[in-house]
Design an enzyme around this catalytic site. Structure first.
Site, PDB file in Angstrom:
ATOM      1  N   GLU A 127      53.973  -9.961  30.318  1.00  0.00           N
ATOM      2  CA  GLU A 127      54.610 -11.074  31.065  1.00  0.00           C
ATOM      3  C   GLU A 127      55.426 -10.592  32.259  1.00  0.00           C
ATOM      4  O   GLU A 127      56.602 -10.958  32.413  1.00  0.00           O
ATOM      5  CB  GLU A 127      55.496 -11.897  30.114  1.00  0.00           C
ATOM      6  CG  GLU A 127      54.712 -12.671  29.093  1.00  0.00           C
ATOM      7  CD  GLU A 127      55.530 -13.676  28.280  1.00  0.00           C
ATOM      8  OE1 GLU A 127      56.767 -13.700  28.404  1.00  0.00           O
ATOM      9  OE2 GLU A 127      54.910 -14.448  27.527  1.00  0.00           O
ATOM     10  N   GLU A 173      48.937 -14.301  23.476  1.00  0.00           N
ATOM     11  CA  GLU A 173      50.072 -14.948  22.795  1.00  0.00           C
ATOM     12  C   GLU A 173      49.834 -16.450  22.808  1.00  0.00           C
ATOM     13  O   GLU A 173      49.766 -17.059  23.889  1.00  0.00           O
ATOM     14  CB  GLU A 173      51.409 -14.644  23.473  1.00  0.00           C
ATOM     15  CG  GLU A 173      51.912 -13.239  23.218  1.00  0.00           C
ATOM     16  CD  GLU A 173      53.318 -13.006  23.757  1.00  0.00           C
ATOM     17  OE1 GLU A 173      54.153 -13.934  23.717  1.00  0.00           O
ATOM     18  OE2 GLU A 173      53.565 -11.884  24.233  1.00  0.00           O
TER      19      GLU A 173
HETATM   20  O1  AHR Z   1      56.308 -13.944  21.150  1.00  0.00           O
HETATM   21  C1  AHR Z   1      57.623 -14.076  21.586  1.00  0.00           C
HETATM   22  C2  AHR Z   1      57.799 -13.739  23.057  1.00  0.00           C
HETATM   23  O2  AHR Z   1      57.169 -14.712  23.833  1.00  0.00           O
HETATM   24  C3  AHR Z   1      57.181 -12.458  23.541  1.00  0.00           C
HETATM   25  O3  AHR Z   1      58.011 -11.362  23.337  1.00  0.00           O
HETATM   26  C4  AHR Z   1      56.993 -12.703  25.002  1.00  0.00           C
HETATM   27  O4  AHR Z   1      55.906 -11.979  25.521  1.00  0.00           O
HETATM   28  C5  AHR Z   1      56.827 -14.201  25.102  1.00  0.00           C
HETATM   29  O5  AHR Z   1      57.665 -14.753  26.064  1.00  0.00           O
END
Ligand code: AHR
Length: 503
Positions: A172, A291
């Protein structure tokens, strides 16, 4: 209410990459500590890993797990997590305002992956570090021996290389919350240089470059274009993330959110094509949706720690969303969307796997259990492997914030030619009406129903807890029929179902 679906054997989307059913584990909250690792737990193995958790993970047949972050990775020194445990430093984790003991590092995680039968996907730190760290970590993990880093790995107890194929180039990096956040040009150049160096070591690595953290980022979708313009020839996937929330308690809108997911995927797929053509390239880049999940239930309770008002605790409860029945429907819808986009989404990771926004919960010294969302993930992972069918769906719908005419019936279909099976995953978004669905099975030999699982509940907010672990659980369905070339099934209001047919 009625809906009809056409499933034709030759009308397919793509072979589904098994890695679409991957997961994610970060050094965050109790995901690692008290999640997978709890040496004093009665079920712990010789490595201190919880046997009860390993069993729940194994049952899911998770193909790969992304590690060690997440936001955590952007200030992580992987060297802290190797070597004798009692010599490992405790560090501050800036991302989650906690402390990290480093009792678990890449060796322990790799052993755990072997125990549960999954593959590792590692991330390098492109926040506080860069090319040099990435090449050292890669050499430590994958080089057979005879060099400084590989010999250190051997000294630390692992003779054979870990042979990790999938590597994320940071996490990210578009997000200002990220340690070492960069703009798209800066990150694109760094990612390209890192990828080049990593490929000099092994040209066959699968490299994943960061796309957007979510589709509401101001930099999206230019971020993808700019980053890919720098990296297109050097990477295999671009990573996307999305979390789902029902903050307004508006179920109709909540259950239409997968339209937004679908648009997000299709937009980035077009950007990939745009850059490919601009570069006159022959190679393909895919999406790694590494994610995804529902995340909002725990937001309020996490504030104190995240705002720094609790000091720097080690492995406190963080992001411990307790999922309800409504979230079962959401997770079913998300997975259906990935199956329908399996021509471009080749990797996806439920975020995360244990305790932290996870399908599996644990109590310290106590039980581990399946949250409500465990089940749609389980059904897709176990039975959603094969070829995704391009279904034609005719369903009544409703207008939502995210799309007009959101169909009440959401469905994906998977043909597993080797096993001779067809699996359908269906969600009824209607809160009061049952829907009779008829699926015309075209090009398939006449079949018989081999499995039918249903999830319904009178209360959308019903949850599973340590004491009542099966309040929301699947039960065997009845009444589905496969005859005269068609499958018929009734979907109760707000329900998730899996129907499997032998063909
Ligand atoms: O999964 C929780 C968080 O969400 C992760 O660390 C990040 O990559 C995202 O913002």
């Amino acid at each position: 209410m009625k809906a009809s679906v056409v499933a034709h054997k030759d009308f397919t989307v793509s072979k589904i990459d098994d890695r679409v059913y991957g997961a994610f584990l970060e050094h965050l909250g109790r995901a690692i500590y008290e999640g997978i690792y709890e040496p004093d737990h009665p079920s712990a193995d010789k490595n201190g890993m919880r046997g009860d958790v390993a069993k729940l993970v194994k049952d899911l047949n998770v193909p790969m797990v992304r590690y060690p972050g997440g936001n955590f990775v952007s200030a992580y020194n992987w060297e802290d997590g190797v070597g004798p445990r009692d010599e490992r430093p405790t560090r501050l984790d800036l991302a989650w305002h906690t402390s990290e003991s480093n009792a678990v590092g890449v060796h322990e995680f790799a052993d755990w992956c072997e125990t549960v039968g999954t593959e590792m996907m590692l991330a390098v730190n492109l926040g506080s570090r860069g090319v040099d760290d990435a090449r050292n970590f890669l050499e430590y993990v994958n080089h057979p021996g005879g060099t400084y880093w590989s010999d250190l790995r051997i000294k630390n107890g692992r003779k054979e290389p870990f042979d990790v194929k999938m590597w994320c180039l940071g996490n990210e990096m578009d997000g200002p919350w990220q340690v070492g956040h960069k703009d798209a040009d800066e990150y694109g150049k760094l990612a390209a240089n890192t990828a080049r160096a990593m490929r000099m070591f092994d040209s066959k690595l699968e490299l994943i470059v960061c796309g957007s953290s979510h589709a509401d980022m101001a930099s999206y979708p230019d971020w993808e274009r700019i980053v890919l313009e720098h990296t297109y020839e050097h990477v295999d996937h671009i990573s996307l993330h999305m979390y789902f929330a029902n903050r307004d308690k508006d179920t109709a809108n909540y259950l239409a959110l997968n339209h937004k997911l679908d648009r997000y995927i299709k937009t980035v797929a077009s950007t990939i094509t745009q850059v490919k053509n601009k570069k006159r390239s022959k190679r393909d880049v895919y999406i790694s949706f590494d994610e995804w999940n529902v995340w909002y239930h725990s937001n309020k309770q996490d504030r104190t720690i995240l705002e720094g008002n609790s000091g720097w605790p080690h492995a406190p409860g963080l992001l411990e969303d307790i999922y309800n029945f409504e979230d079962v429907l959401q997770v079913g819808l998300i997975l259906n969307t990935f199956i329908r986009n399996s021509d471009v989404v080749k990797i996806a990771c439920i975020a995360q796997l244990v305790n932290v926004i996870a399908p599996i919960m644990t109590e310290k010294g106590g039980p581990a259990w399946a949250q409500t969302i465990y089940y749609p993930y389980y059904f897709a992972s176990i039975f959603g492997r094969g070829t995704a069918l391009n279904l034609i769906v005719n369903s009544p719908g409703y207008d939502s914030k995210h799309a007009d005419n959101t169909p009440y019936v959401d469905v994906s279909g998977v043909h597993n030619e080797e096993e001779g099976t067809l699996s359908f995953f269906l969600v009824n978004r209607h809160g009061t009406d049952s829907i009779d669905v008829s699926v015309s099975l075209q090009g398939f030999a006449a079949g018989q129903i081999i499995d039918h699982q249903v999830m319904t509940h009178t209360n959308l907010e019903a949850v599973n807890t340590a004491k009542n672990q099966t309040e929301v659980a699947p039960r065997k369905g009845s009444g589905a029929k496969a005859e005269d070339g068609s499958l018929t099934v009734k979907l109760p209001p707000y329900s998730y179902q899996m129907v499997r047919v032998k063909v």
